[in-house]
Scaffold this motif. Structure first.
Motif, PDB file in Angstrom:
ATOM      1  N   ILE A  54      40.513  33.370  34.747  1.00  0.00           N
ATOM      2  CA  ILE A  54      41.742  32.996  35.446  1.00  0.00           C
ATOM      3  C   ILE A  54      41.452  31.697  36.183  1.00  0.00           C
ATOM      4  CG2 ILE A  54      43.441  33.680  37.180  1.00  0.00           C
ATOM      5  CD1 ILE A  54      42.427  36.623  36.680  1.00  0.00           C
ATOM      6  N   HIS A  55      42.302  30.704  35.968  1.00  0.00           N
ATOM      7  CA  HIS A  55      42.114  29.383  36.577  1.00  0.00           C
ATOM      8  C   HIS A  55      43.322  29.023  37.420  1.00  0.00           C
ATOM      9  CE1 HIS A  55      38.668  28.350  33.915  1.00  0.00           C
ATOM     10  NE2 HIS A  55      39.222  29.314  33.222  1.00  0.00           N
ATOM     11  N   TRP A  56      43.074  28.409  38.540  1.00  0.00           N
ATOM     12  CA  TRP A  56      44.121  27.848  39.388  1.00  0.00           C
ATOM     13  C   TRP A  56      43.968  26.346  39.264  1.00  0.00           C
ATOM     14  CZ3 TRP A  56      43.511  26.825  45.167  1.00  0.00           C
ATOM     15  CH2 TRP A  56      44.721  26.431  45.729  1.00  0.00           C
ATOM     16  N   ASN A  57      44.937  25.724  38.629  1.00  0.00           N
ATOM     17  CA  ASN A  57      44.811  24.333  38.208  1.00  0.00           C
ATOM     18  C   ASN A  57      43.561  24.245  37.336  1.00  0.00           C
ATOM     19  OD1 ASN A  57      47.194  23.585  39.573  1.00  0.00           O
ATOM     20  ND2 ASN A  57      46.048  23.509  41.487  1.00  0.00           N
ATOM     21  N   ASP A  58      42.555  23.502  37.712  1.00  0.00           N
ATOM     22  CA  ASP A  58      41.340  23.425  36.885  1.00  0.00           C
ATOM     23  C   ASP A  58      40.169  24.203  37.478  1.00  0.00           C
ATOM     24  OD1 ASP A  58      42.504  21.841  34.877  1.00  0.00           O
ATOM     25  OD2 ASP A  58      42.235  20.041  36.099  1.00  0.00           O
ATOM     26  N   THR A  59      40.416  25.020  38.487  1.00  0.00           N
ATOM     27  CA  THR A  59      39.347  25.752  39.165  1.00  0.00           C
ATOM     28  C   THR A  59      39.307  27.194  38.686  1.00  0.00           C
ATOM     29  OG1 THR A  59      39.645  24.367  41.116  1.00  0.00           O
ATOM     30  CG2 THR A  59      38.444  26.425  41.425  1.00  0.00           C
ATOM     31  N   LEU A  60      38.133  27.641  38.257  1.00  0.00           N
ATOM     32  CA  LEU A  60      37.935  29.037  37.863  1.00  0.00           C
ATOM     33  C   LEU A  60      37.959  29.896  39.120  1.00  0.00           C
ATOM     34  CD1 LEU A  60      37.158  31.219  35.772  1.00  0.00           C
ATOM     35  CD2 LEU A  60      34.780  30.555  36.123  1.00  0.00           C
ATOM     36  N   ILE A  61      38.908  30.841  39.173  1.00  0.00           N
ATOM     37  CA  ILE A  61      39.045  31.660  40.381  1.00  0.00           C
ATOM     38  C   ILE A  61      38.878  33.150  40.123  1.00  0.00           C
ATOM     39  CG2 ILE A  61      40.541  29.971  41.507  1.00  0.00           C
ATOM     40  CD1 ILE A  61      42.901  31.958  40.924  1.00  0.00           C
ATOM     41  N   GLY A  62      38.959  33.579  38.859  1.00  0.00           N
ATOM     42  CA  GLY A  62      38.910  35.013  38.625  1.00  0.00           C
ATOM     43  C   GLY A  62      38.656  35.384  37.184  1.00  0.00           C
ATOM     44  N   PHE A  63      38.742  36.676  36.948  1.00  0.00           N
ATOM     45  CA  PHE A  63      38.383  37.274  35.662  1.00  0.00           C
ATOM     46  C   PHE A  63      39.235  38.521  35.464  1.00  0.00           C
ATOM     47  CE2 PHE A  63      35.904  40.487  33.396  1.00  0.00           C
ATOM     48  CZ  PHE A  63      35.425  39.798  32.305  1.00  0.00           C
ATOM     49  N   PHE A  64      39.608  38.772  34.225  1.00  0.00           N
ATOM     50  CA  PHE A  64      40.186  40.077  33.897  1.00  0.00           C
ATOM     51  C   PHE A  64      39.818  40.426  32.464  1.00  0.00           C
ATOM     52  CE2 PHE A  64      43.591  37.653  31.989  1.00  0.00           C
ATOM     53  CZ  PHE A  64      44.242  38.499  31.102  1.00  0.00           C
ATOM     54  N   MET A  65      39.915  41.710  32.167  1.00  0.00           N
ATOM     55  CA  MET A  65      39.590  42.190  30.834  1.00  0.00           C
ATOM     56  C   MET A  65      40.574  43.303  30.491  1.00  0.00           C
ATOM     57  SD  MET A  65      35.870  43.312  29.332  1.00  0.00           S
ATOM     58  CE  MET A  65      35.671  44.884  30.147  1.00  0.00           C
ATOM     59  N   TYR A  66      41.064  43.255  29.267  1.00  0.00           N
ATOM     60  CA  TYR A  66      42.053  44.241  28.846  1.00  0.00           C
ATOM     61  C   TYR A  66      41.751  44.719  27.441  1.00  0.00           C
ATOM     62  CZ  TYR A  66      44.222  40.596  25.983  1.00  0.00           C
ATOM     63  OH  TYR A  66      44.455  39.629  25.039  1.00  0.00           O
ATOM     64  N   LYS A  67      42.463  45.775  27.067  1.00  0.00           N
ATOM     65  CA  LYS A  67      42.306  46.353  25.737  1.00  0.00           C
ATOM     66  C   LYS A  67      43.645  46.967  25.342  1.00  0.00           C
ATOM     67  CE  LYS A  67      39.448  49.923  23.500  1.00  0.00           C
ATOM     68  NZ  LYS A  67      38.305  50.825  23.768  1.00  0.00           N
ATOM     69  N   GLU A  68      44.060  46.709  24.115  1.00  0.00           N
ATOM     70  CA  GLU A  68      45.264  47.346  23.597  1.00  0.00           C
ATOM     71  C   GLU A  68      44.923  48.799  23.280  1.00  0.00           C
ATOM     72  OE1 GLU A  68      47.748  46.569  19.693  1.00  0.00           O
ATOM     73  OE2 GLU A  68      48.006  44.927  21.153  1.00  0.00           O
ATOM     74  N   PHE A  79      40.045  43.358  36.894  1.00  0.00           N
ATOM     75  CA  PHE A  79      40.799  42.252  37.469  1.00  0.00           C
ATOM     76  C   PHE A  79      40.142  41.918  38.793  1.00  0.00           C
ATOM     77  CE2 PHE A  79      44.355  41.028  40.427  1.00  0.00           C
ATOM     78  CZ  PHE A  79      44.437  39.720  40.007  1.00  0.00           C
ATOM     79  N   MET A  80      39.734  40.675  38.934  1.00  0.00           N
ATOM     80  CA  MET A  80      39.117  40.260  40.186  1.00  0.00           C
ATOM     81  C   MET A  80      39.372  38.789  40.440  1.00  0.00           C
ATOM     82  SD  MET A  80      36.333  38.055  39.602  1.00  0.00           S
ATOM     83  CE  MET A  80      35.189  38.322  40.915  1.00  0.00           C
ATOM     84  N   LEU A  81      39.386  38.454  41.729  1.00  0.00           N
ATOM     85  CA  LEU A  81      39.382  37.061  42.169  1.00  0.00           C
ATOM     86  C   LEU A  81      38.118  36.856  42.973  1.00  0.00           C
ATOM     87  CD1 LEU A  81      42.978  36.206  43.412  1.00  0.00           C
ATOM     88  CD2 LEU A  81      41.950  35.720  41.212  1.00  0.00           C
ATOM     89  N   ASP A  82      37.513  35.705  42.832  1.00  0.00           N
ATOM     90  CA  ASP A  82      36.333  35.359  43.603  1.00  0.00           C
ATOM     91  C   ASP A  82      36.670  35.390  45.093  1.00  0.00           C
ATOM     92  OD1 ASP A  82      33.486  34.073  43.291  1.00  0.00           O
ATOM     93  OD2 ASP A  82      34.527  32.889  44.834  1.00  0.00           O
TER      94      ASP A  82
END
Length: 145
Positions: A54-68, A79-82
């Protein structure tokens, strides 16, 4: 602007350095979630898992992972934000971007630690409702779409 990007050889290590720990030190198990490194290892062996940054503008701020899970349901496993981006309104923006990124015709399921009041409040603000199901201590919330 929030952007969702795939994990690549150029950003996987940066994703692993993100942490929710207020000390800034990534650990294998954080207060409410396992580390991004653990999630990426899981995705390596469960090929249906889809990790994303997950990026805010060009800054990496978070991560998520999903599965169908089925044609009609997708599950967000992480789901997390730094920690540096907490309490800035970015969690709500990131979740909105994630929901837009996922197929609109699929219901969205996720698990949350019952002690994580901030996450529960965030999810409920999007319409997620507790299903009554508890698995490995996590309470499952569902967004019907």
């Amino acid at each position: 602007m929030i952007k969702i990007k795939e994990i690549t050889k150029d950003n996987y290590f940066l994703a692993c350095e993100l942490t929710t720990n207020k000390t800034g030190e990534p650990t294998l198990y954080e207060e409410f979630i396992c580390s991004n490194a653990m999630s990426l290892a899981e995705a390596k062996y469960d090929l249906e898992m889809e990790p994303r940054t997950i990026h805010w503008n060009d800054t990496l701020i978070g991560f998520f992972m999903y599965k169908e899970v089925t044609e009609k349901q997708v599950m967000i496993y992480r789901f997390m934000l730094d920690y540096r981006f907490h309490q800035k309104g970015l969690g709500k923006k990131a979740m909105a971007a994630i929901l837009e990124y996922l197929k609109n015709e699929q219901d969205v399921l996720l698990g949350v630690d019952p002690k994580n009041d901030i996450a529960k409040s965030l999810y409920q603000s999007f319409g997620f409702q507790f299903t009554g199901e508890i698995n490995h201590g996590e309470h499952y919330y569902l967004l019907k779409r």
